[in-house]
Design a protein around this motif. Structure first.
Motif, PDB file in Angstrom:
ATOM      1  N   ILE A   1       0.814  -1.224   0.000  1.00  0.00           N
ATOM      2  CA  ILE A   1       0.000   0.000   0.000  1.00  0.00           C
ATOM      3  C   ILE A   1       0.845   1.270   0.000  1.00  0.00           C
ATOM      4  O   ILE A   1       0.307   2.369   0.001  1.00  0.00           O
ATOM      5  CB  ILE A   1      -1.015   0.025   1.164  1.00  0.00           C
ATOM      6  N   GLY A   2       2.176   1.101   0.002  1.00  0.00           N
ATOM      7  CA  GLY A   2       3.057   2.258  -0.108  1.00  0.00           C
ATOM      8  C   GLY A   2       3.287   3.006   1.197  1.00  0.00           C
ATOM      9  O   GLY A   2       3.595   4.196   1.164  1.00  0.00           O
ATOM     10  N   ASP A   3       3.136   2.326   2.320  1.00  0.00           N
ATOM     11  CA  ASP A   3       3.412   2.967   3.600  1.00  0.00           C
ATOM     12  C   ASP A   3       4.884   3.348   3.690  1.00  0.00           C
ATOM     13  O   ASP A   3       5.741   2.711   3.076  1.00  0.00           O
ATOM     14  CB  ASP A   3       3.085   2.010   4.764  1.00  0.00           C
ATOM     15  N   PRO A   4       5.182   4.365   4.493  1.00  0.00           N
ATOM     16  CA  PRO A   4       6.590   4.722   4.684  1.00  0.00           C
ATOM     17  C   PRO A   4       7.338   3.611   5.419  1.00  0.00           C
ATOM     18  O   PRO A   4       6.734   2.765   6.090  1.00  0.00           O
ATOM     19  CB  PRO A   4       6.525   6.000   5.530  1.00  0.00           C
ATOM     20  N   LEU A   5       8.646   3.634   5.294  1.00  0.00           N
ATOM     21  CA  LEU A   5       9.489   2.619   5.915  1.00  0.00           C
ATOM     22  C   LEU A   5       9.252   2.522   7.422  1.00  0.00           C
ATOM     23  O   LEU A   5       9.339   1.437   7.997  1.00  0.00           O
ATOM     24  CB  LEU A   5      10.958   2.920   5.624  1.00  0.00           C
ATOM     25  N   SER A   6       8.906   3.624   8.047  1.00  0.00           N
ATOM     26  CA  SER A   6       8.677   3.612   9.494  1.00  0.00           C
ATOM     27  C   SER A   6       7.527   2.682   9.878  1.00  0.00           C
ATOM     28  O   SER A   6       7.523   2.109  10.969  1.00  0.00           O
ATOM     29  CB  SER A   6       8.395   5.027  10.002  1.00  0.00           C
ATOM     30  N   LYS A   7       6.551   2.503   9.008  1.00  0.00           N
ATOM     31  CA  LYS A   7       5.428   1.599   9.291  1.00  0.00           C
ATOM     32  C   LYS A   7       5.833   0.135   9.112  1.00  0.00           C
ATOM     33  O   LYS A   7       5.245  -0.750   9.706  1.00  0.00           O
ATOM     34  CB  LYS A   7       4.241   1.902   8.366  1.00  0.00           C
ATOM     35  N   THR A   8       6.825  -0.105   8.280  1.00  0.00           N
ATOM     36  CA  THR A   8       7.286  -1.461   8.010  1.00  0.00           C
ATOM     37  C   THR A   8       8.352  -1.897   9.012  1.00  0.00           C
ATOM     38  O   THR A   8       8.580  -3.093   9.192  1.00  0.00           O
ATOM     39  CB  THR A   8       7.844  -1.541   6.574  1.00  0.00           C
ATOM     40  N   ALA A   9       8.965  -0.956   9.689  1.00  0.00           N
ATOM     41  CA  ALA A   9      10.095  -1.252  10.572  1.00  0.00           C
ATOM     42  C   ALA A   9       9.718  -2.174  11.729  1.00  0.00           C
ATOM     43  O   ALA A   9      10.473  -3.099  12.054  1.00  0.00           O
ATOM     44  CB  ALA A   9      10.696   0.040  11.104  1.00  0.00           C
ATOM     45  N   VAL A  10       8.571  -1.959  12.364  1.00  0.00           N
ATOM     46  CA  VAL A  10       8.202  -2.780  13.522  1.00  0.00           C
ATOM     47  C   VAL A  10       7.979  -4.241  13.128  1.00  0.00           C
ATOM     48  O   VAL A  10       8.566  -5.136  13.735  1.00  0.00           O
ATOM     49  CB  VAL A  10       6.989  -2.189  14.271  1.00  0.00           C
ATOM     50  N   PRO A  11       7.146  -4.537  12.116  1.00  0.00           N
ATOM     51  CA  PRO A  11       7.006  -5.950  11.757  1.00  0.00           C
ATOM     52  C   PRO A  11       8.314  -6.554  11.239  1.00  0.00           C
ATOM     53  O   PRO A  11       8.588  -7.732  11.490  1.00  0.00           O
ATOM     54  CB  PRO A  11       5.908  -5.977  10.687  1.00  0.00           C
ATOM     55  N   ALA A  12       9.149  -5.759  10.573  1.00  0.00           N
ATOM     56  CA  ALA A  12      10.438  -6.282  10.100  1.00  0.00           C
ATOM     57  C   ALA A  12      11.337  -6.621  11.290  1.00  0.00           C
ATOM     58  O   ALA A  12      12.009  -7.663  11.296  1.00  0.00           O
ATOM     59  CB  ALA A  12      11.114  -5.267   9.183  1.00  0.00           C
ATOM     60  N   PHE A  13      11.345  -5.767  12.300  1.00  0.00           N
ATOM     61  CA  PHE A  13      12.143  -6.038  13.498  1.00  0.00           C
ATOM     62  C   PHE A  13      11.639  -7.280  14.220  1.00  0.00           C
ATOM     63  O   PHE A  13      12.427  -8.131  14.639  1.00  0.00           O
ATOM     64  CB  PHE A  13      12.129  -4.824  14.438  1.00  0.00           C
ATOM     65  N   LEU A  14      10.318  -7.392  14.374  1.00  0.00           N
ATOM     66  CA  LEU A  14       9.751  -8.566  15.050  1.00  0.00           C
ATOM     67  C   LEU A  14      10.042  -9.843  14.264  1.00  0.00           C
ATOM     68  O   LEU A  14      10.327 -10.884  14.853  1.00  0.00           O
ATOM     69  CB  LEU A  14       8.247  -8.394  15.270  1.00  0.00           C
ATOM     70  N   LEU A  15       9.995  -9.770  12.934  1.00  0.00           N
ATOM     71  CA  LEU A  15      10.333 -10.934  12.112  1.00  0.00           C
ATOM     72  C   LEU A  15      11.793 -11.318  12.307  1.00  0.00           C
ATOM     73  O   LEU A  15      12.112 -12.497  12.481  1.00  0.00           O
ATOM     74  CB  LEU A  15      10.041 -10.655  10.637  1.00  0.00           C
ATOM     75  N   ALA A  16      12.674 -10.328  12.288  1.00  0.00           N
ATOM     76  CA  ALA A  16      14.108 -10.609  12.472  1.00  0.00           C
ATOM     77  C   ALA A  16      14.376 -11.193  13.857  1.00  0.00           C
ATOM     78  O   ALA A  16      15.149 -12.154  13.993  1.00  0.00           O
ATOM     79  CB  ALA A  16      14.917  -9.329  12.260  1.00  0.00           C
ATOM     80  N   LEU A  17      13.733 -10.647  14.883  1.00  0.00           N
ATOM     81  CA  LEU A  17      13.923 -11.156  16.239  1.00  0.00           C
ATOM     82  C   LEU A  17      13.389 -12.575  16.364  1.00  0.00           C
ATOM     83  O   LEU A  17      14.016 -13.437  16.986  1.00  0.00           O
ATOM     84  CB  LEU A  17      13.246 -10.230  17.249  1.00  0.00           C
ATOM     85  N   THR A  18      12.251 -12.846  15.744  1.00  0.00           N
ATOM     86  CA  THR A  18      11.685 -14.195  15.782  1.00  0.00           C
ATOM     87  C   THR A  18      12.584 -15.184  15.045  1.00  0.00           C
ATOM     88  O   THR A  18      12.828 -16.294  15.524  1.00  0.00           O
ATOM     89  CB  THR A  18      10.263 -14.209  15.180  1.00  0.00           C
ATOM     90  N   ALA A  19      13.092 -14.779  13.890  1.00  0.00           N
ATOM     91  CA  ALA A  19      14.001 -15.650  13.137  1.00  0.00           C
ATOM     92  C   ALA A  19      15.269 -15.933  13.944  1.00  0.00           C
ATOM     93  O   ALA A  19      15.747 -17.073  13.983  1.00  0.00           O
ATOM     94  CB  ALA A  19      14.350 -15.014  11.793  1.00  0.00           C
ATOM     95  N   ALA A  20      15.799 -14.902  14.597  1.00  0.00           N
ATOM     96  CA  ALA A  20      16.998 -15.091  15.425  1.00  0.00           C
ATOM     97  C   ALA A  20      16.704 -16.024  16.595  1.00  0.00           C
ATOM     98  O   ALA A  20      17.527 -16.888  16.946  1.00  0.00           O
ATOM     99  CB  ALA A  20      17.505 -13.743  15.926  1.00  0.00           C
ATOM    100  N   LEU A  21      15.534 -15.877  17.194  1.00  0.00           N
ATOM    101  CA  LEU A  21      15.137 -16.745  18.301  1.00  0.00           C
ATOM    102  C   LEU A  21      15.045 -18.199  17.833  1.00  0.00           C
ATOM    103  O   LEU A  21      15.593 -19.102  18.473  1.00  0.00           O
ATOM    104  CB  LEU A  21      13.795 -16.303  18.897  1.00  0.00           C
ATOM    105  N   LEU A  22      14.363 -18.424  16.725  1.00  0.00           N
ATOM    106  CA  LEU A  22      14.209 -19.793  16.227  1.00  0.00           C
ATOM    107  C   LEU A  22      15.556 -20.391  15.832  1.00  0.00           C
ATOM    108  O   LEU A  22      15.824 -21.569  16.122  1.00  0.00           O
ATOM    109  CB  LEU A  22      13.227 -19.812  15.046  1.00  0.00           C
ATOM    110  N   ALA A  23      16.420 -19.606  15.226  1.00  0.00           N
ATOM    111  CA  ALA A  23      17.755 -20.093  14.859  1.00  0.00           C
ATOM    112  C   ALA A  23      18.571 -20.383  16.115  1.00  0.00           C
ATOM    113  O   ALA A  23      19.254 -21.406  16.191  1.00  0.00           O
ATOM    114  CB  ALA A  23      18.458 -19.070  13.974  1.00  0.00           C
ATOM    115  N   GLY A  24      18.487 -19.500  17.091  1.00  0.00           N
ATOM    116  CA  GLY A  24      19.215 -19.698  18.339  1.00  0.00           C
ATOM    117  C   GLY A  24      18.757 -20.929  19.081  1.00  0.00           C
ATOM    118  O   GLY A  24      19.577 -21.694  19.607  1.00  0.00           O
ATOM    119  N   GLN A  25      17.464 -21.160  19.105  1.00  0.00           N
ATOM    120  CA  GLN A  25      16.948 -22.364  19.764  1.00  0.00           C
ATOM    121  C   GLN A  25      17.409 -23.619  19.040  1.00  0.00           C
ATOM    122  O   GLN A  25      17.725 -24.615  19.661  1.00  0.00           O
ATOM    123  CB  GLN A  25      15.420 -22.327  19.826  1.00  0.00           C
ATOM    124  N   HIS A  26      17.451 -23.544  17.719  1.00  0.00           N
ATOM    125  CA  HIS A  26      17.908 -24.692  16.933  1.00  0.00           C
ATOM    126  C   HIS A  26      19.381 -24.994  17.240  1.00  0.00           C
ATOM    127  O   HIS A  26      19.764 -26.149  17.418  1.00  0.00           O
ATOM    128  CB  HIS A  26      17.707 -24.436  15.448  1.00  0.00           C
TER     129      HIS A  26
END
Length: 122
Positions: free
Chosen positions: A93-118
């Motif tokens: 929908i063309g939102d500014p990067l600031s609107k995408t930053a939170v879900p991108a951060f949560l995705l990165a943190l979740t991926a790091a968590l899952l990789a770390g647990q593995h």
């Protein structure tokens, strides 16, 4: 417990609480969430369904701290899926990067968590 273990537990707890909070905002019809889903062009039932998935992901992540670690895996995968959808929606929908930053951060943190647990399980 090692520093890495403490970081994993802290990240898992933080993500679990985040899932509960953002999911709760969606299912309790918080005005900003209702407005956002209208702006995205999604029906309101999809907001509630997304909120339920986020709540379930939060429960899985938190329950994985106490019971079976597999619950954290399921919770992390659910949260990752929602965050991928959120990122795609904001970009589409063309939102500014600031609107995408939170879900991108949560995705990165979740991926790091899952990789770390593995890695811990190896």
């Amino acid at each position: 417990m090692s520093l890495g273990g403490i970081a994993l537990v802290g990240s898992q707890a933080t993500l679990g609480l985040a899932g509960l909070a953002v999911g709760g905002a969606k299912v309790t019809h918080q005005e900003d969430q209702v407005d956002d889903f209208q702006r995205f062009g999604y029906p309101q039932w999809f907001r509630v369904a997304t909120g339920i998935i986020e709540i379930l992901s939060g429960i899985g992540l938190l329950a994985g701290l106490v019971w079976h670690p597999g619950l954290a895996l399921v919770g992390g995968l659910l949260l990752s899926g929602v965050m991928v959808g959120a990122i795609i929606t904001h970009v589409h929908i063309g939102d500014p990067l600031s609107k995408t930053a939170v879900p991108a951060f949560l995705l990165a943190l979740t991926a790091a968590l899952l990789a770390g647990q593995h890695l811990v399980q190896l």
